[in-house]
Each structure stands twice: as structure tokens, then as C-alpha cells.
Design an enzyme around this catalytic site. Structure first.
Site, PDB file in Angstrom:
ATOM      1  N   PHE A   1      54.079   1.310  37.971  1.00  0.00           N
ATOM      2  CA  PHE A   1      53.217   1.804  36.909  1.00  0.00           C
ATOM      3  C   PHE A   1      53.553   3.250  36.563  1.00  0.00           C
ATOM      4  O   PHE A   1      54.202   3.945  37.327  1.00  0.00           O
ATOM      5  CB  PHE A   1      51.746   1.695  37.318  1.00  0.00           C
ATOM      6  CG  PHE A   1      51.283   0.286  37.529  1.00  0.00           C
ATOM      7  CD1 PHE A   1      50.981  -0.523  36.450  1.00  0.00           C
ATOM      8  CD2 PHE A   1      51.177  -0.239  38.805  1.00  0.00           C
ATOM      9  CE1 PHE A   1      50.563  -1.828  36.628  1.00  0.00           C
ATOM     10  CE2 PHE A   1      50.762  -1.544  38.995  1.00  0.00           C
ATOM     11  CZ  PHE A   1      50.456  -2.342  37.912  1.00  0.00           C
ATOM     12  N   CYS A   2      53.069   3.679  35.422  1.00  0.00           N
ATOM     13  CA  CYS A   2      53.179   5.044  34.925  1.00  0.00           C
ATOM     14  C   CYS A   2      54.575   5.362  34.409  1.00  0.00           C
ATOM     15  O   CYS A   2      55.575   4.880  34.919  1.00  0.00           O
ATOM     16  CB  CYS A   2      52.745   6.072  35.967  1.00  0.00           C
ATOM     17  SG  CYS A   2      51.035   5.849  36.483  1.00  0.00           S
TER      18      CYS A   2
END
Length: 207
Positions: free
Chosen positions: A105-106
Site C-alpha cells: 500500500f501507499c
């Protein structure tokens, strides 16, 4: 992918690097607003562990607590201190910290504007498809000024209970961020291998 657009205020706190690792976060966790977040942190850990089959969960938590012995300082000591301050099992705190290295993620970007200024940005990928995780991260996001001898060496945007600097900057020097990974990175591969080795060792010890 529908984004969560509600903005929450983020607290900013100093952490003294001259304090021994196991006591480094004591002052932070004594603050009332941080005390108020401990139930959220505990629930977040519980939700994270819920994806693991219940019958193997106690063994995994025990293995993760032993994995703490394989981690370098100061991170191992900091995790032990956080576990003591929050009353959360050490294995669960280790699992919370390793979870990000095993996820994807991110996203980070580096860009240059028309005046030649370099911008380094990072989003948090808070999306409704992962509502529980997003709400947990959004609620526990904080900024920490890591200091030595009263001077800030670097500042990190991070989450309560995490150690290290998933996003950080040293004033007038550099910035860093952990970016999205489509596959296990080298840290994740090492974590996975270490957990497998500990599992094998534990199984062999009961025979």
C-alpha cells in the site's frame, strides 16, 4: 477505488533518541490523548490478527515475540517498550510493525516544478475497500520529531505503535518514504524466511 476524504488533525510529539530504546516512547504514551488512542491501537491489532486462522493465532503471536530477538537495535528495544506501555502482547506489536513490510500500500512521487524545486510526496492509500485498516491508520497517524541533545534530527509521519520512519525528512538534508511494492521487498522476504525458520524450530522442539 473510492477514497476516504475526511481530514483528521494530526498530533506532533518529540521522542528523545538519547533515551535507551525500551524507555524511548514512555513519555509519549503518558500523554492523555495518546492514552485515549490505546484502545484503538489494541482493536487495530485485533483486526489485523483476525485474518489469521484462530487455531494458529497463539502460535504465530509466540513466534513473532521470538522474532523480536532477531531484529536489530534500536527497533527490538523500542517494540518491547511499546508493548509494555500499551499492555499489548509483544508478538502482536512485532506483527503490527512487520505487517507494513509484507503489504503493498501507499505511493510516493518525486517531482520538480518549473522553478527547479524538488517535491517529495506520499499518500496513505486510505480507501473504503479496506475500511477497518484505513480507519485505524487514519486515527493513529502522528508526527514524531526524533531528537538528540534537544535538536530535531529528523521528523517522521508515522502511526502509533510503529517504530522507524515510513515517511520522514531531515531538515534541509533529505526525505525518505516507503513506497508501494507489488512483490515482497527484501525486508519482507527476510521476515517471511525468519518466521518459517522459527516455525520449523518450534515444531522440531516438540518432537
Amino acid at each position: 477505488m473510492e477514497q476516504i476524504d475526511k481530514v483528521l488533525p494530526m498530533g506532533r510529539y518529540p521522542v528523545d533518541l538519547d533515551t535507551e530504546p525500551e524507555k524511548r516512547y514512555d513519555e509519549l504514551f503518558q500523554k492523555q490523548e495518546i492514552q485515549d488512542l490505546i484502545p484503538t491501537l489494541r482493536q487495530g491489532v485485533k483486526d489485523m490478527m483476525s485474518v489469521i486462522p484462530e487455531e494458529v493465532r497463539p502460535l504465530l503471536v509466540k513466534l513473532l515475540a521470538e522474532l523480536d530477538q532477531c531484529l536489530p537495535q534500536p527497533f527490538a528495544g523500542e517494540m518491547r517498550g511499546i508493548a509494555r506501555c500499551t499492555g499489548i502482547d509483544l508478538g502482536e506489536i512485532v506483527g503490527l510493525n512487520l505487517g507494513y513490510d509484507l503489504s503493498t500500500f501507499c505511493t510516493s512521487i518525486v517531482a520538480q516544478d518549473s522553478k527547479g524545486t524538488i517535491w517529495h510526496g506520499r499518500n496513505m492509500d486510505l480507501v473504503k475497500e479496506f475500511a477497518k485498516t484505513s480507519e485505524f491508520l487514519r486515527s493513529t497517524a502522528i508526527m514524531i520529531d526524533f531528537q538528540s541533545k534537544g535538536q530535531t534530527l529528523y521528523t517522521s509521519t508515522t502511526y502509533l505503535g510503529y517504530v522507524g520512519a515510513p515517511t520522514g525528512q531531515s531538515p534541509d538534508k533529505f526525505t525518505v518514504s516507503v513506497n508501494l511494492r507489488r512483490e515482497y521487498n527484501s525486508i519482507g522476504q527476510q521476515v517471511y524466511k525468519t518466521i518459517k525458520d522459527l516455525t520449523r524450530r518450534k515444531v522440531n522442539s516438540v518432537h
